[in-house]
Design a protein around this motif. Structure first.
Motif, mmCIF file in Angstrom:
data_model
loop_
_atom_site.group_PDB
_atom_site.id
_atom_site.type_symbol
_atom_site.label_atom_id
_atom_site.label_comp_id
_atom_site.label_asym_id
_atom_site.label_seq_id
_atom_site.Cartn_x
_atom_site.Cartn_y
_atom_site.Cartn_z
ATOM 1 N N THR A 31 0.867 -1.174 0.000
ATOM 2 C CA THR A 31 0.000 0.000 0.000
ATOM 3 C C THR A 31 0.904 1.224 0.000
ATOM 4 N N TYR A 32 0.635 2.151 -0.926
ATOM 5 C CA TYR A 32 1.517 3.290 -1.135
ATOM 6 C C TYR A 32 0.706 4.583 -1.175
ATOM 7 N N SER A 33 1.341 5.678 -0.817
ATOM 8 C CA SER A 33 0.691 6.980 -0.854
ATOM 9 C C SER A 33 0.629 7.487 -2.285
ATOM 10 N N LEU A 34 -0.522 8.003 -2.666
ATOM 11 C CA LEU A 34 -0.686 8.583 -3.993
ATOM 12 C C LEU A 34 0.024 9.937 -4.076
ATOM 13 N N ALA A 35 0.333 10.538 -2.947
ATOM 14 C CA ALA A 35 0.974 11.845 -2.913
ATOM 15 C C ALA A 35 2.481 11.774 -3.176
ATOM 16 N N GLU A 36 3.072 10.590 -3.075
ATOM 17 C CA GLU A 36 4.515 10.431 -3.248
ATOM 18 C C GLU A 36 4.818 9.788 -4.600
ATOM 19 N N ASP A 37 5.469 10.535 -5.496
ATOM 20 C CA ASP A 37 5.850 9.999 -6.800
ATOM 21 C C ASP A 37 6.902 8.918 -6.614
ATOM 22 N N GLN A 38 6.648 7.753 -7.227
ATOM 23 C CA GLN A 38 7.597 6.652 -7.108
ATOM 24 C C GLN A 38 7.303 5.568 -8.130
ATOM 25 N N GLU A 39 8.271 4.702 -8.354
ATOM 26 C CA GLU A 39 8.098 3.519 -9.179
ATOM 27 C C GLU A 39 8.210 2.305 -8.268
ATOM 28 N N ILE A 40 7.246 1.394 -8.385
ATOM 29 C CA ILE A 40 7.225 0.212 -7.539
ATOM 30 C C ILE A 40 7.430 -1.014 -8.403
ATOM 31 N N PRO A 41 8.570 -1.700 -8.263
ATOM 32 C CA PRO A 41 8.760 -2.954 -8.990
ATOM 33 C C PRO A 41 8.007 -4.075 -8.267
ATOM 34 N N VAL A 42 7.184 -4.789 -8.997
ATOM 35 C CA VAL A 42 6.428 -5.907 -8.434
ATOM 36 C C VAL A 42 7.198 -7.176 -8.774
ATOM 37 N N LYS A 43 7.694 -7.845 -7.736
ATOM 38 C CA LYS A 43 8.518 -9.040 -7.933
ATOM 39 C C LYS A 43 7.718 -10.295 -7.626
ATOM 40 N N GLN A 44 7.859 -11.258 -8.513
ATOM 41 C CA GLN A 44 7.259 -12.572 -8.311
ATOM 42 C C GLN A 44 8.308 -13.615 -8.674
ATOM 43 N N ASP A 45 8.475 -14.605 -7.841
ATOM 44 C CA ASP A 45 9.452 -15.679 -8.070
ATOM 45 C C ASP A 45 10.852 -15.131 -8.327
ATOM 46 N N ARG A 47 11.821 -12.321 -9.701
ATOM 47 C CA ARG A 47 12.016 -11.453 -10.866
ATOM 48 C C ARG A 47 10.929 -10.388 -10.906
ATOM 49 N N VAL A 48 11.256 -9.252 -11.511
ATOM 50 C CA VAL A 48 10.300 -8.157 -11.637
ATOM 51 C C VAL A 48 9.364 -8.479 -12.808
ATOM 52 N N THR A 49 8.060 -8.558 -12.512
ATOM 53 C CA THR A 49 7.080 -8.845 -13.564
ATOM 54 C C THR A 49 6.360 -7.583 -14.026
ATOM 55 N N ASN A 50 6.199 -6.623 -13.125
ATOM 56 C CA ASN A 50 5.489 -5.382 -13.441
ATOM 57 C C ASN A 50 6.167 -4.223 -12.725
ATOM 58 N N VAL A 51 6.037 -3.024 -13.297
ATOM 59 C CA VAL A 51 6.500 -1.813 -12.642
ATOM 60 C C VAL A 51 5.330 -0.835 -12.635
ATOM 61 N N VAL A 52 4.896 -0.466 -11.427
ATOM 62 C CA VAL A 52 3.792 0.462 -11.241
ATOM 63 C C VAL A 52 4.385 1.840 -10.968
ATOM 64 N N CYS A 53 3.856 2.848 -11.635
ATOM 65 C CA CYS A 53 4.384 4.206 -11.502
ATOM 66 C C CYS A 53 3.311 5.119 -10.910
ATOM 67 N N ILE A 54 3.667 5.810 -9.819
ATOM 68 C CA ILE A 54 2.803 6.823 -9.212
ATOM 69 C C ILE A 54 3.429 8.166 -9.541
ATOM 70 N N SER A 55 2.658 9.034 -10.190
ATOM 71 C CA SER A 55 3.189 10.325 -10.595
ATOM 72 C C SER A 55 2.062 11.340 -10.715
ATOM 73 N N GLY A 56 2.227 12.470 -10.055
ATOM 74 C CA GLY A 56 1.262 13.554 -10.166
ATOM 75 C C GLY A 56 -0.139 13.197 -9.703
ATOM 76 N N GLY A 57 -0.257 12.330 -8.718
ATOM 77 C CA GLY A 57 -1.569 11.947 -8.193
ATOM 78 C C GLY A 57 -2.301 10.928 -9.059
ATOM 79 N N LYS A 58 -1.594 10.313 -10.005
ATOM 80 C CA LYS A 58 -2.174 9.285 -10.868
ATOM 81 C C LYS A 58 -1.267 8.070 -10.877
#
Length: 106
Positions: A31-45, A47-58
């Motif tokens: 769970t991450y704050s929408l107010a903080e711009d960041q990239e979240i690597p989602v790791k499974q097994d 390895r990184v399978t997805n990268v979620v980006c929070i930027s500018g409240g989106k």
């Protein structure tokens, strides 16, 4: 008529959330704050399978190793009722207005 349709659309689109919840295979990954711009690597097994980006409240899916990349094409979300789904990797990104449980710990 246009004003009524606009009001209905705004009501149904929901308010903006303030937290990003990422789940993998139905389990909360983070769970991450929408107010903080960041990239979240989602790791499974390991390895990184997805990268979620929070930027500018989106939020949007920046990268994914799935074959169709439909999750990337879903674009940005900023409404509490919107979500991004990467079905092959079982990753769901959604916004919520409720504070995380850890905010209530004493």
């Amino acid at each position: 008529v246009c004003l009524i349709l606009f009001c209905v659309f705004r009501f149904l689109s929901g308010s903006g959330g303030d937290r990003v919840v990422i789940t993998v295979d139905g389990e909360t990954y983070g769970t991450y704050s929408l107010a903080e711009d960041q990239e979240i690597p989602v790791k499974q097994d390991g390895r990184v399978t997805n990268v979620v980006c929070i930027s500018g409240g989106k939020v949007h899916m920046e990268e994914a190793d799935c074959p169709d990349h439909l999750c990337i094409r879903q674009g940005e979300i900023s409404s509490e009722y919107a979500s991004i789904v990467c079905l092959p990797n079982r990753v769901v990104v959604r916004l919520t207005g409720c504070p995380a449980e850890e905010d209530f710990r004493i």
